[in-house]
Design an enzyme around this catalytic site. Structure first.
Site, PDB file in Angstrom:
ATOM      1  N   HIS A 530      -4.904 -49.892  27.383  1.00 42.37           N
ATOM      2  CA  HIS A 530      -6.455 -49.804  27.081  1.00 42.37           C
ATOM      3  C   HIS A 530      -6.896 -51.023  27.567  1.00 42.37           C
ATOM      4  O   HIS A 530      -7.671 -51.103  28.559  1.00 42.37           O
ATOM      5  CB  HIS A 530      -6.636 -49.555  25.781  1.00 42.37           C
ATOM      6  N   HIS A 535      -9.764 -52.603  31.135  1.00 42.14           N
ATOM      7  CA  HIS A 535     -11.077 -53.469  30.913  1.00 42.14           C
ATOM      8  C   HIS A 535     -10.651 -54.670  31.612  1.00 42.14           C
ATOM      9  O   HIS A 535     -11.486 -55.117  32.429  1.00 42.14           O
ATOM     10  CB  HIS A 535     -11.038 -53.905  29.586  1.00 42.14           C
ATOM     11  N   HIS A 721      -9.799 -45.043  31.972  1.00 39.50           N
ATOM     12  CA  HIS A 721      -9.984 -45.435  30.799  1.00 39.50           C
ATOM     13  C   HIS A 721     -10.438 -44.280  29.753  1.00 39.50           C
ATOM     14  O   HIS A 721     -10.209 -44.224  28.457  1.00 39.50           O
ATOM     15  CB  HIS A 721     -11.308 -46.490  31.024  1.00 39.50           C
ATOM     16  N   ASN A 725      -8.981 -43.893  25.993  1.00 37.28           N
ATOM     17  CA  ASN A 725      -9.860 -44.510  24.940  1.00 37.28           C
ATOM     18  C   ASN A 725     -10.518 -43.405  24.044  1.00 37.28           C
ATOM     19  O   ASN A 725     -10.335 -43.592  22.812  1.00 37.28           O
ATOM     20  CB  ASN A 725     -11.161 -44.943  25.722  1.00 37.28           C
ATOM     21  N   ILE A 869     -17.462 -48.996  26.836  1.00 44.69           N
ATOM     22  CA  ILE A 869     -17.026 -49.428  25.364  1.00 44.69           C
ATOM     23  C   ILE A 869     -15.521 -49.414  25.143  1.00 44.69           C
ATOM     24  O   ILE A 869     -14.563 -48.928  25.924  1.00 44.69           O
ATOM     25  CB  ILE A 869     -17.490 -48.094  24.476  1.00 44.69           C
TER      26      ILE A 869
END
Length: 869
Positions: A530, A535, A721, A725, A869
């Site tokens: 993750h 990110h 993602h 997520n 997020i």
């Protein structure tokens, strides 16, 4: 003759005739959707905060009339006529005139204004404009639309940028370009200077502390996660800039160093380039702010409850855990009064009773309360859970370690073939038929186990062997739990092999063994799958894009929707999630070694392997096969993440191919694009500097390489993602299914803990996994992370339909959107196919994480365009 792309008509050759051009400016006032500061809310001043889902409506701070008079000016810039210096002709300054009250296309919080320009036809066709803000307060400029432009009709400018007081800018004005697309060599000559000048502003000069209003993009290392000034226990290694701790780069802030270590930056508010931070204009920002207020107010409140012994520190039964969503957790009145007014608490919890906080029921126990305990569900979540891209095909038995034997001794697996129940197959037969798989965390965790086990946590490095049954489901056949040798690392591993059992104390030991595996998996998921692999690795590409690709560039227009909010959420993560003593360290097993471990994993990160087909082949779960869909044959045919992912991957790639072909017909077009070449060079050499010499980086010499690069970036920021997520709370919101930590090792015979295990499998399990406080922290955070904002923009959608004036690009994008709709229907029908057991599993949870669209909230589906997020 100059022609604006996508607009028909020829420039009127007549000279000097004055025309009135009508303009419409759409903007958002600062704080138009603001919710009061968290500090105010904790005092109960909930004023104008109304939450409809996640759409936040707040009090208006400044009136629209403030924008009239001599407050905001615009000057049109010609794309076709130059002055004597070769720069574009610039028109006179005109001010916003009147408020437009009825514009059907206005979104929530948007305001529209008239502006009228005198425009001499000898000035040519407008291609850009200057804007000057004479007010003290900034505003968010959405767009300018020009109508009745002679022989052009409508020209649109999509701006999406904060505009501050003119005195804060070196040139006092901001420039915005029309929504036309030009590779550098085709830029209209009068605009070339402005195109280059704007990129220089965005690059900055690499010095000084960044200020809130700036839009400068630059690189730095992760030297702001620790806080040595606070205490030596809060010092953390610097990630990036060394072969010991390689890491992708983050955005540079230029903050002051800490007193105790001049190489570390002081923690605190983190600068992100201004247009990366929407400042409460969007409900996605409400989610981000929610993480901050959780960290500052809610979690300390939880901690205080345990300090006061108001609630038992441990869960006593599995029902106790289910009660978090069935009955809620009782909190003292003063704690409830403090946190209840927070918007984040209102959004996340139900407070039906006076003193009770209730979590939503996680999807994994909505149908069955105990199916999570089955071996089939344990295995299924490796291919349809929240971390579905780690399982590998087993190539040799027993599994071998890649750790250096000179340092770690013999780390190869101690599992023997005679103990495995392979439904009548020998190990050799199962290997030959590609029916053995492994979830192997041994090499990742082993170098850290000795240090982790000196903290509150106690755990093992795990390997899980799985067998593919005739019915297409996986069954775990052995779990290996390994510890470092008490005689030192060079003496190798001390391992025990746990086998499946259905009754007696052996069944409890098997249940605990699965927990140690899931904790390895949870930590790897949160920090590597993750954080690192989506990110962190995407941020260098965001920085390079803004530094080297003009807003006029086709690849800028292609990629930037997939960057929205990412630098902002990453900065927030450095402040509250992955920082020293932050949320991840408090609730996940490796505690202070968490992010350091992700640096060790980054050493083996390969950009080209982020392409889904390449990843599946590398992990040995697929083979190339031209007769199979997408040219790949999956070895686990019913592999929901891979099946759905390949559909989405193919759709993204096909859209990117069509779009890229509009601007890059041959190799020379790619090689001669100066912005494109500089972008890629810097993304690799500066953004991923620690891996810049790796041979696998694409060279970006052909349109095919450009397609592959852009497809990987879009896939990573959107579908990859989403897959790792939005299932976090649906699967992990029930802590028994996905614990994030273990606090003790397997009990040994003859100890009180062993006797407890014989008497009660529930107590043994609960005393081993995440504590009650860790559970509350973990659930609060993953519930926010698993939510969609009400204004989310999903794959195949754009925030502004006029993002380009190129009609061919718009048609290709429409085709992409239609294709995704068809895929969504196709995926839905797979979930009702009874032959595909892995799509629902024993918990009866249909796999929907890669369905492109979603409603707001906790939905277990939806692929947003970007990591917001």
């Amino acid at each position: 003759m100059f022609q604006v792309p996508g607009v028909s008509g020829i420039l009127n050759p007549g000279g000097g005739h004055h025309n009135k051009i009508k303009g419409t400016v759409v903007l958002m006032r600062k704080n138009v959707l603001d919710f009061n500061s968290v500090a105010d809310l904790t005092k109960g001043n909930v004023g104008g905060v109304i939450g409809t889902g996640l759409g936040i409506v707040g009090s208006t701070v400044d009136h629209l009339t403030a924008f009239l008079g001599r407050s905001v000016s615009l000057q049109l810039i010609s794309a076709t006529k130059s002055d004597e210096n070769g720069k574009a002709k610039v028109g006179k300054e005109y001010f916003l005139e009147g408020i437009i009250t009825s514009l059907p296309t206005l979104g929530a919080g948007e305001s529209a204004f008239h502006v009228r320009f005198e425009w001499d036809s000898s000035m040519g066709i407008p291609g850009a404009f200057y804007m000057k803000n004479y007010m003290q307060v900034e505003f968010y400029l959405k767009s300018l639309t020009l109508e009745d432009v002679p022989n052009q009709g409508t020209i649109r400018f999509v701006c999406n940028s904060w505009v501050y007081n003119a005195n804060l800018y070196k040139k006092s004005v901001r420039i915005f370009f029309a929504n036309h697309t030009y590779v550098p060599r085709e830029t209209p000559a009068p605009l070339v200077h402005y195109r280059e000048e704007e990129l220089k502003i965005l690059r900055g000069d690499g010095t000084g502390e960044r200020k809130e209003h700036e839009r400068i993009y630059d690189y730095d290392i992760y030297n702001d996660l620790g806080n040595p000034d606070l205490h030596e226990n809060f010092a953390r290694p610097i990630l990036g800039g060394s072969s010991t701790y390689p890491y992708p780069r983050r955005g540079r802030t230029g903050r002051y160093p800490t007193r105790k270590d001049s190489n570390c930056e002081k923690p605190g508010e983190i600068y992100v380039p201004r247009d990366e931070n929407f400042g409460h204009l969007k409900s996605s920002d409400f989610l981000a702010s929610g993480i901050k207020s959780l960290s500052q107010y809610v979690l300390p409140a939880f901690e205080s409850v345990f300090d006061l012994n108001f609630t038992p520190n441990e869960f006593d039964s599995f029902q106790d855990v289910r009660d978090l969503c069935e009955g809620g957790i009782k909190l003292p009145t003063n704690v409830i009064n403090t946190i209840a007014p927070l918007p984040v608490v209102k959004e996340l919890f139900r407070t039906d009773g006076e003193q009770v906080l209730k979590f939503p029921t996680p999807h994994v126990i909505q149908v069955s309360k105990s199916a999570w305990m089955t071996d089939e569900e344990f295995a299924r979540e490796m291919i349809a859970g929240v971390n579905p891209n780690v399982i590998r095909g087993l190539q040799e038995f027993p599994p071998k370690s890649n750790l250096d034997p000179a340092t770690y001794g013999d780390q190869n697996s101690k599992i023997t073939s005679d103990v495995l129940d392979l439904d009548g197959n020998t190990v050799d037969e199962a290997l030959a038929n590609r029916r053995l798989f492994v979830l192997d965390y041994h090499d990742i965790f082993m170098p850290y186990i000795r240090r982790i086990n000196q903290t509150y946590a106690k755990t093992y490095a795990t390997r899980t062997i799985l067998f593919l049954k005739e019915n297409g489901t996986l069954k775990p056949v052995a779990i290996e739990l390994s510890l470092p040798h008490p005689g030192g690392d060079q003496s190798g591993a001390v391992s025990q092999v746990i086998l499946p059992a259905k009754e007696g104390v052996e069944s409890t030991i098997w249940l605990l063994a699965k927990a140690y595996v899931v904790v390895n998996d949870s930590c790897y998921h949160q920090l590597m799958s993750h954080w690192l692999n989506t990110h962190a690795v995407i941020e260098p590409f965001i920085i390079a894009t803004h530094r080297h690709l003009s807003a006029l560039h086709p690849i800028y227009k292609l990629l930037t929707p997939h960057y929205r909010d990412t630098m902002n959420i990453n900065a927030l993560a450095r402040q509250t999630l992955i920082n020293a003593d932050g949320i991840i360290e408090k609730s996940f097993l490796p505690s202070k070694y968490s992010v350091e471990m992700s640096s060790a994993v980054y050493k083996n990160w390969v950009f080209t392997d982020q392409a889904l087909p390449a990843d599946l082949i590398k992990r040995g779960v697929a083979v190339e096969d031209s007769s199979a869909p997408h040219g790949l044959r999956l070895l686990i045919e019913d592999y929901p993440y891979a099946v759905d992912g390949l559909e989405i991957w193919a759709a993204i790639k096909s859209w990117v191919q069509e779009y890229v072909s509009l601007y890059y017909a041959k190799d020379d077009n790619v090689k001669s694009d100066s912005e494109l070449q500089q972008w890629w060079k810097e993304a690799v050499e500066n953004g991923h500097a620690d891996l810049k010499d790796e041979p696998w980086w694409p060279k970006l010499q052909t349109p095919e390489e450009l397609v592959e690069i852009c497809t990987i970036i879009i896939w990573t920021g959107s579908a990859l993602h989403a897959a790792v997520n939005f299932g976090q709370y649906p699967y992990g919101g029930f802590i028994l299914n996905r614990p994030t930590s273990t606090r003790r090792l397997l009990p040994e015979k003859g100890t009180p803990e062993y006797e407890e295990m014989v008497k009660s499998h529930q107590k043994a399990y609960l005393r081993t996994i995440s504590s009650k406080l860790q559970t509350l922290i973990d659930l609060s955070v993953i519930e926010i992370l698993s939510r969609h904002a009400s204004d989310e923009v999903y794959l195949g959608q754009r925030e502004n339909p006029h993002w380009t004036s190129d009609s061919k690009a718009l048609q290709a994008f429409q085709k992409f959107g239609n294709q995704l709709k068809e895929i969504e229907e196709k995926l839905g029908s797979k979930n009702i196919d009874e032959k595909l057991s892995n799509r629902l599993g024993p918990v009866q949870l249909p796999y929907t994480l890669l369905h492109p669209t979603s409603e707001a909230g906790l939905t277990f589906r939806g692929i947003p365009n970007s990591i917001s997020i």
